[in-house]
Write a protein that holds these residues in place. Structure first.
Motif, PDB file in Angstrom:
ATOM      1  N   ILE A 114       0.837  -1.203   0.000  1.00  0.00           N
ATOM      2  CA  ILE A 114       0.000   0.000   0.000  1.00  0.00           C
ATOM      3  C   ILE A 114       0.868   1.247   0.000  1.00  0.00           C
ATOM      4  CG2 ILE A 114      -1.619   1.363   1.404  1.00  0.00           C
ATOM      5  CD1 ILE A 114      -2.966  -1.312   2.134  1.00  0.00           C
ATOM      6  N   ASN A 115       1.931   1.252   0.816  1.00  0.00           N
ATOM      7  CA  ASN A 115       2.829   2.415   0.854  1.00  0.00           C
ATOM      8  C   ASN A 115       3.486   2.641  -0.501  1.00  0.00           C
ATOM      9  OD1 ASN A 115       2.265   3.020   3.496  1.00  0.00           O
ATOM     10  ND2 ASN A 115       4.052   1.970   4.319  1.00  0.00           N
ATOM     11  N   LYS A 116       3.901   1.566  -1.178  1.00  0.00           N
ATOM     12  CA  LYS A 116       4.499   1.717  -2.508  1.00  0.00           C
ATOM     13  C   LYS A 116       3.488   2.283  -3.493  1.00  0.00           C
ATOM     14  CE  LYS A 116       8.235  -1.608  -2.405  1.00  0.00           C
ATOM     15  NZ  LYS A 116       8.837  -2.778  -3.041  1.00  0.00           N
ATOM     16  N   MET A 117       2.257   1.810  -3.399  1.00  0.00           N
ATOM     17  CA  MET A 117       1.213   2.293  -4.294  1.00  0.00           C
ATOM     18  C   MET A 117       0.942   3.775  -4.034  1.00  0.00           C
ATOM     19  SD  MET A 117      -2.640   0.827  -4.864  1.00  0.00           S
ATOM     20  CE  MET A 117      -3.162   1.288  -3.230  1.00  0.00           C
ATOM     21  N   VAL A 118       0.867   4.163  -2.755  1.00  0.00           N
ATOM     22  CA  VAL A 118       0.615   5.563  -2.409  1.00  0.00           C
ATOM     23  C   VAL A 118       1.766   6.440  -2.890  1.00  0.00           C
ATOM     24  CG1 VAL A 118       0.442   7.153  -0.463  1.00  0.00           C
ATOM     25  CG2 VAL A 118      -0.933   5.079  -0.482  1.00  0.00           C
ATOM     26  N   GLU A 119       3.025   5.979  -2.702  1.00  0.00           N
ATOM     27  CA  GLU A 119       4.178   6.745  -3.175  1.00  0.00           C
ATOM     28  C   GLU A 119       4.138   6.904  -4.688  1.00  0.00           C
ATOM     29  OE1 GLU A 119       7.819   5.004  -1.794  1.00  0.00           O
ATOM     30  OE2 GLU A 119       7.204   5.167   0.298  1.00  0.00           O
ATOM     31  N   SER A 120       3.753   5.844  -5.400  1.00  0.00           N
ATOM     32  CA  SER A 120       3.676   5.895  -6.850  1.00  0.00           C
ATOM     33  C   SER A 120       2.618   6.902  -7.302  1.00  0.00           C
ATOM     34  CB  SER A 120       3.363   4.508  -7.395  1.00  0.00           C
ATOM     35  OG  SER A 120       3.124   4.560  -8.776  1.00  0.00           O
ATOM     36  N   VAL A 121       1.477   6.886  -6.631  1.00  0.00           N
ATOM     37  CA  VAL A 121       0.405   7.820  -6.977  1.00  0.00           C
ATOM     38  C   VAL A 121       0.850   9.251  -6.686  1.00  0.00           C
ATOM     39  CG1 VAL A 121      -1.922   8.570  -6.334  1.00  0.00           C
ATOM     40  CG2 VAL A 121      -1.454   6.158  -6.735  1.00  0.00           C
ATOM     41  N   LYS A 122       1.516   9.450  -5.542  1.00  0.00           N
ATOM     42  CA  LYS A 122       2.001  10.804  -5.196  1.00  0.00           C
ATOM     43  C   LYS A 122       3.032  11.283  -6.217  1.00  0.00           C
ATOM     44  CE  LYS A 122       1.269  10.867  -0.213  1.00  0.00           C
ATOM     45  NZ  LYS A 122       1.925  10.932   1.101  1.00  0.00           N
ATOM     46  N   LYS A 123       3.922  10.385  -6.642  1.00  0.00           N
ATOM     47  CA  LYS A 123       4.945  10.751  -7.626  1.00  0.00           C
ATOM     48  C   LYS A 123       4.294  11.123  -8.950  1.00  0.00           C
ATOM     49  CE  LYS A 123       9.125   9.031  -9.828  1.00  0.00           C
ATOM     50  NZ  LYS A 123      10.022   7.889  -9.996  1.00  0.00           N
ATOM     51  N   GLU A 124       3.330  10.319  -9.387  1.00  0.00           N
ATOM     52  CA  GLU A 124       2.627  10.626 -10.637  1.00  0.00           C
ATOM     53  C   GLU A 124       1.884  11.951 -10.529  1.00  0.00           C
ATOM     54  OE1 GLU A 124       0.104   7.321 -11.557  1.00  0.00           O
ATOM     55  OE2 GLU A 124       1.776   5.961 -11.888  1.00  0.00           O
ATOM     56  N   GLN A 125       1.279  12.189  -9.362  1.00  0.00           N
ATOM     57  CA  GLN A 125       0.547  13.448  -9.160  1.00  0.00           C
ATOM     58  C   GLN A 125       1.507  14.636  -9.186  1.00  0.00           C
ATOM     59  OE1 GLN A 125      -2.784  13.808  -9.018  1.00  0.00           O
ATOM     60  NE2 GLN A 125      -2.486  16.000  -8.991  1.00  0.00           N
ATOM     61  N   ALA A 126       2.681  14.472  -8.553  1.00  0.00           N
ATOM     62  CA  ALA A 126       3.667  15.552  -8.547  1.00  0.00           C
ATOM     63  C   ALA A 126       4.172  15.831  -9.957  1.00  0.00           C
ATOM     64  CB  ALA A 126       4.830  15.193  -7.627  1.00  0.00           C
ATOM     65  N   GLU A 127       4.402  14.768 -10.737  1.00  0.00           N
ATOM     66  CA  GLU A 127       4.838  14.956 -12.129  1.00  0.00           C
ATOM     67  C   GLU A 127       3.751  15.632 -12.956  1.00  0.00           C
ATOM     68  OE1 GLU A 127       5.892  11.027 -13.377  1.00  0.00           O
ATOM     69  OE2 GLU A 127       7.789  11.042 -12.280  1.00  0.00           O
TER      70      GLU A 127
END
Length: 153
Positions: free
Chosen positions: A112-125
């Motif tokens: 879940i943490n990896k998924m949340v980090e991935s979503v945050k990274k995509e959102q930041a990009e």
């Protein structure tokens, strides 16, 4: 009547309902893990170490009642007869249960943490791409500045 309305409002909150569902799922998951441990893992461990049944390991602390007619090595029957015992074999089984649950929860939280980090990274990009100016004059000025910074020959 005000207390009933306040209680109804409290219960209808999403977080309370989520917690209740989580507790129920956790209890069901606990039963599954207990079954897995007692019916699959511990028998395999017992087989690997020579037909060991961990549930039968105990230390008898008290005397066996005179009226007891069962086996002196039957943990369940002795416990039923009221004999004081330390069931360390059952304790080992519960430790294995705990380790399985802890490992599953670790893997779940980690994914879940990896998924949340991935979503945050995509959102930041996406935010960075949306904020980047697309003014043609600014782009021309950036090109001129890059040409000016080149070393002169």
């Amino acid at each position: 009547m005000a207390i009933f309305e306040e209680f109804k409002k409290f219960i209808s909150r999403g977080s309370v309902l989520d917690l209740a569902v989580g507790v129920m799922i956790g209890a069901a998951f606990g039963k599954i893990v207990t079954s897995l441990t007692e019916n699959v893992i511990m028998p395999v461990i017992g087989w690997a170490f020579g037909d060991i049944d961990f549930s039968k390991y105990f230390i008898r602390l008290g005397d066996i009642p005179a009226a007891y007619t069962g086996s002196p090595t039957d943990y369940v029957a002795l416990k039923g007869a009221g004999v004081a015992m330390i069931g360390y074999g059952e304790f080992i089984t519960q430790i294995v249960n705990f380790l399985i649950i802890a490992a599953v929860l670790f893997l779940l939280v980690r994914s879940i943490n990896k998924m949340v980090e991935s979503v945050k990274k995509e959102q930041a990009e996406a935010d960075a791409a949306a904020v980047a100016p697309t003014d043609p004059q600014l782009e021309a000025l950036k090109e001129i500045l890059a040409e000016l910074r080149k070393p002169k020959v």
